[in-house]
Scaffold this active site. Structure first.
Site, PDB file in Angstrom:
ATOM      1  N   CYS A   1      11.980  -9.347  12.496  1.00  0.00           N
ATOM      2  CA  CYS A   1      11.132 -10.760  13.190  1.00  0.00           C
ATOM      3  C   CYS A   1      12.511 -10.648  14.317  1.00  0.00           C
ATOM      4  O   CYS A   1      11.342 -11.512  15.070  1.00  0.00           O
ATOM      5  CB  CYS A   1      11.259 -11.201  12.060  1.00  0.00           C
ATOM      6  SG  CYS A   1      12.230 -12.118  11.094  1.00  0.00           S
TER       7      CYS A   1
ATOM      8  N   ASP B   1      14.710 -12.592  13.763  1.00  0.00           N
ATOM      9  CA  ASP B   1      15.667 -13.893  13.341  1.00  0.00           C
ATOM     10  C   ASP B   1      17.144 -13.536  13.616  1.00  0.00           C
ATOM     11  O   ASP B   1      17.239 -12.479  12.627  1.00  0.00           O
ATOM     12  CB  ASP B   1      15.094 -14.523  12.053  1.00  0.00           C
ATOM     13  CG  ASP B   1      13.714 -15.046  12.707  1.00  0.00           C
ATOM     14  OD1 ASP B   1      12.918 -15.467  13.973  1.00  0.00           O
ATOM     15  OD2 ASP B   1      12.659 -15.568  11.873  1.00  0.00           O
TER      16      ASP B   1
ATOM     17  N   CYS C   1      13.663 -18.007   9.282  1.00  0.00           N
ATOM     18  CA  CYS C   1      12.512 -19.371   9.261  1.00  0.00           C
ATOM     19  C   CYS C   1      12.808 -20.101   7.963  1.00  0.00           C
ATOM     20  O   CYS C   1      13.875 -19.848   7.173  1.00  0.00           O
ATOM     21  CB  CYS C   1      10.480 -18.526   8.785  1.00  0.00           C
ATOM     22  SG  CYS C   1      10.951 -17.334   8.081  1.00  0.00           S
TER      23      CYS C   1
ATOM     24  N   CYS D   1      13.080 -11.681   4.870  1.00  0.00           N
ATOM     25  CA  CYS D   1      13.417 -12.971   4.848  1.00  0.00           C
ATOM     26  C   CYS D   1      15.021 -13.130   4.406  1.00  0.00           C
ATOM     27  O   CYS D   1      16.044 -13.914   5.116  1.00  0.00           O
ATOM     28  CB  CYS D   1      13.150 -14.436   4.796  1.00  0.00           C
ATOM     29  SG  CYS D   1      11.225 -14.560   6.192  1.00  0.00           S
TER      30      CYS D   1
HETATM   31 FE1  FES Z   1      11.924 -14.032  10.283  1.00  0.00          FE
HETATM   32 FE2  FES Z   1      12.090 -15.256   7.968  1.00  0.00          FE
HETATM   33  S1  FES Z   1      10.697 -14.523   9.684  1.00  0.00           S
HETATM   34  S2  FES Z   1      13.958 -14.781   9.093  1.00  0.00           S
END
Ligand code: FES
Length: 144
Positions: free
Chosen positions: A35, A37, A60, A104
């Site tokens: 993702c 992140d 998230c 995640c």
């Molecule tokens: Fe990126 Fe959860 S969607 S860490």
């Protein structure tokens, strides 16, 4: 059944160990391949024991909850134990995560490992590269 367990919601709403540590002994920052992140973990280490740990994330709610739980699980533990922590163990401690959110929980595991590696590198401590290079604990969500 609710999508998220009560424990996930509790750690998401009241995350433990959020923040930074000044003069941390080890810092690890990783990005999530799935993702994009980001997670950063700070460790304070005394005699091989994690005496303090903090995290910051651009991730998230599931990443926040799993990082909060992961930091609680390694605080006060020896580095060797922290290195064994898997994202699956963190998800189990949270009473589960939805399958599509398992990736995640990988952020916390990888950032902890990166922070321990940083500590080893800064202090000239020898280690087996394999403990950081393998994907043994992988949830394979990146392959979905
Ligand atoms: Fe990126 Fe959860 S969607 S860490």
């Amino acid at each position: 059944m609710a999508l998220y367990s009560e424990k996930v919601m509790d750690h998401f709403k009241h995350p433990r160990n959020v923040g930074t540590i000044e003069n941390a002994d080890g810092v690890g920052e990783v990005g999530n391949a799935k993702c994009g992140d980001i997670m950063k973990i700070y460790l304070k280490i005394d005699d091989g024991i994690i005496s303090d740990v903090k995290f910051e994330t651009f991730g998230c709610g599931s990443a926040i909850a799993s990082s909060s739980m992961a930091t609680e699980m390694i605080k006060g533990k020896p580095l060797s134990e922290a290195l064994q922590l898997t994202n699956k163990a963190v998800a189990e401690a949270l009473d589960g995560l939805p399958a599509h959110k398992m990736h995640c929980s990988v952020l916390a595991e990888e950032a902890i490992k990166a922070a321990v590696k940083d500590y080893y590198d800064k202090n000239g401590i020898k280690y087996d590269e394999k403990i950081f290079g393998s994907c043994d604990s992988c949830c394979h969500s990146c392959e979905i």
